[in-house]
Design an enzyme around this catalytic site. Structure first.
Site, short mmCIF file in Angstrom:
data_model
loop_
_atom_site.label_atom_id
_atom_site.label_comp_id
_atom_site.label_asym_id
_atom_site.label_seq_id
_atom_site.Cartn_x
_atom_site.Cartn_y
_atom_site.Cartn_z
N LYS A 12 0.96 -0.97 -0.44
CA LYS A 12 -0.05 -0.39 -0.46
C LYS A 12 0.79 1.04 -0.47
O LYS A 12 0.58 2.26 -0.71
CB LYS A 12 -0.98 -0.08 0.74
CG LYS A 12 -1.90 1.52 1.56
CD LYS A 12 -2.53 1.72 2.43
CE LYS A 12 -2.37 1.78 3.85
NZ LYS A 12 -1.98 3.67 4.28
N ASN A 13 1.58 1.31 0.89
CA ASN A 13 2.84 2.65 1.26
C ASN A 13 3.50 2.73 -0.26
O ASN A 13 4.10 3.92 -0.72
CB ASN A 13 3.25 2.56 2.30
CG ASN A 13 2.48 1.86 3.49
OD1 ASN A 13 1.53 3.02 3.61
ND2 ASN A 13 3.59 1.98 4.65
N CYS A 68 -5.11 8.30 9.61
CA CYS A 68 -5.42 7.83 10.80
C CYS A 68 -4.79 8.80 11.85
O CYS A 68 -3.91 9.78 11.40
CB CYS A 68 -3.96 6.33 10.89
SG CYS A 68 -4.19 5.12 10.49
N ARG A 111 1.51 14.63 12.47
CA ARG A 111 2.40 14.60 10.27
C ARG A 111 2.14 15.91 9.96
O ARG A 111 1.02 15.61 8.90
CB ARG A 111 1.88 13.88 10.34
CG ARG A 111 1.83 11.93 11.34
CD ARG A 111 1.69 11.04 9.41
NE ARG A 111 0.47 10.56 9.97
CZ ARG A 111 0.00 9.29 9.26
NH1 ARG A 111 1.03 8.35 8.78
NH2 ARG A 111 -1.39 9.17 8.82
N ASP A 142 5.30 1.37 12.00
CA ASP A 142 4.43 1.05 10.94
C ASP A 142 4.02 -1.00 11.90
O ASP A 142 3.57 -1.32 11.97
CB ASP A 142 4.02 0.81 10.27
CG ASP A 142 3.48 1.44 9.18
OD1 ASP A 142 2.90 2.49 9.82
OD2 ASP A 142 3.39 2.31 8.22
N ARG A 184 -8.20 -0.60 4.70
CA ARG A 184 -7.22 0.68 4.65
C ARG A 184 -6.06 0.36 4.21
O ARG A 184 -5.20 0.61 3.14
CB ARG A 184 -7.15 1.62 5.03
CG ARG A 184 -8.29 2.36 5.05
CD ARG A 184 -7.95 4.33 6.27
NE ARG A 184 -7.46 4.36 5.44
CZ ARG A 184 -6.19 4.90 6.41
NH1 ARG A 184 -5.50 5.02 7.77
NH2 ARG A 184 -5.22 5.37 6.12
#
Length: 420
Positions: A22-23, A116, A121, A307, A399
């Site tokens: 995903k990232n 999230c 951030r 993560d 997600r």
């Protein structure tokens, strides 16, 4: 709204296929905005965030279609400059539109992003770096408005490594005039995957994977004819299933696991007593004996990833002894702790430090997911708990994890979805 019902069912055994990252996929898909002509991708995971990104690309004038096999075709045409709040509000990665839109159009209007709730951030570093390249910004009604008469190469030193900032600047600098040097750049494998995709399309980038990246701007970018780009496998998904195998004392082959990008995670689980065997088709994980707690400190790559903090904490709740986890990346990433405590875990918090003492067993309970990786930690804990755990707000989970219930059931878990 879906609830995930997990019943402890003993060791996991079998093979889990690891999906595309995903990232890595999110910035690479957004990089379609830079291209002259169509772009083809393979190994794209079918996730909520990916679906949002495809809708965002369509709104921005780059229609993209995805098939059941995870292949995406993007067709850049009349690029638009505004990324609306309705799409941006659920996904932090939408801030990555700024660099490509400024590079292609000289203008960008992007709603302040969501995602999230694990920390501030801020996108300040993105904006400061783009300003050094000739952009100007103002905040208007919740939108970041950016303008430039043409981006110019610049020497940019980030105050600390920022994955999103590095990715935004990689894309912007690829079409800027002159040479850009990024100091203290993020070294994450997903950053390297983006750089490799841009290079395939004609960008001139060197140094990715190190803390100093050099980008020489080119006039246009285009994927070679009859080419496609395969998204790297997801190291965090692989680490999550590694944790699931370890907490249940199982044996699982992580097929297509990106072993070379997971050294810190593999080392931490080996220190706990798990056995790891890298094979041609993936990584074999075995944890037949009870593991021991370790001390973990999250750091930018190549350190232990933030993560994976919640998932290794879940494993430590049922390990021998005690361990200390220090979270250095995000200031609000312990929201899973109280939910684990509800299941019988012994965890105490002091600022950004968590003290974990292993217990003999966890008990299923109703729990609430607060973010993507917190959701994963609750699933990991539930797999080894006695009884049934009901996890609410699993839209966070969807997600970032493709078919997590089906993948777990295929290796012996008892997981199902119910409507609340």
């Amino acid at each position: 709204m879906d609830i995930l019902i997990v019943e402890g069912n003993g060791p996991l055994n079998g093979t889990v296929p690891i999906s595309g990252s995903k990232n890595a996929a999110l910035p690479i898909l957004i990089a379609s905005l830079l291209m002259e002509g169509p772009v083809y991708y393979t190994n794209v995971p079918r996730l909520r965030d990916i679906g949002t990104t495809l809708k965002l690309l369509e709104v921005l004038g780059c229609p993209a279609d995805m098939d059941e096999a995870g292949n995406v075709t993007a067709q850049p045409c009349e690029i638009a400059y505004q990324a609306p709040y309705e799409l941006v509000r659920t996904m932090r990665a939408s801030a990555l539109c700024l660099g490509p839109l400024l590079a292609r159009l000289g203008r960008a209007s992007v709603a302040l992003p969501g995602g999230c709730a694990i920390g501030a951030r801020p996108v300040d570093m993105h904006l400061t770096a783009l300003e050094k390249m000739g952009a100007t910004f103002n905040l208007d009604a919740g939108y970041i408005e950016g303008f430039t008469d043409g981006l110019k190469g610049a020497h940019i030193a980030f105050p600390f490594p920022t994955v999103g900032g590095t990715e935004n600047l990689l894309m912007a600098a690829s079409l800027a005039e002159g040479t850009t040097v990024l100091e203290n750049a993020a070294r994450e494998p997903e950053v390297c995957d983006l750089a490799e995709f841009l290079i395939q399309c004609g960008a001139r980038i060197t140094g990715h994977g190190t803390s100093e990246i050099t980008i020489e701007g080119v006039p246009t970018l285009r994927q070679p004819e009859n080419a496609s780009y395969r998204i790297m496998s997801d190291r965090i998904e692989a680490g999550t299933y590694m944790a699931a195998a370890c907490i249940t004392r199982g044996e699982v082959l992580l097929k297509d696991c990106p072993v070379e990008s997971m050294e810190a995670v593999i080392a931490a689980f080996e220190d706990m007593g798990a056995k790891m065997d890298a094979r041609e088709d993936g990584l074999f994980v075995s944890a037949k004996e009870k593991l021991s707690c370790v001390d973990v400190k999250t750091l930018p790559y190549p350190g232990f990833p933030t993560d994976m903090q919640a998932q290794i904490m879940a494993v430590m709740t049922m390990a021998e002894g005690s361990g200390v986890i220090e979270e250095t990346i995000f200031e609000n990433r312990y929201m899973h702790v109280q939910e684990l405590v509800r299941m019988g875990a012994r965890i105490k918090l002091s600022g950004r430090t968590a003290f974990v003492r292993g217990v003999e067993g966890l008990t299923g309970a109703p729990v609430m997911a607060s973010d993507l990786r917190a959701s994963a930690s609750l699933v990991v804990a539930a797999l080894a708990a006695h009884g049934v755990t009901a996890i609410r707000r699993i839209y966070h989970l969807d997600r970032g994890y493709e078919n997590i219930d089906a993948k777990l059931n295929a290796v012996g878990a008892k997981v199902r979805r119910e409507q609340e």
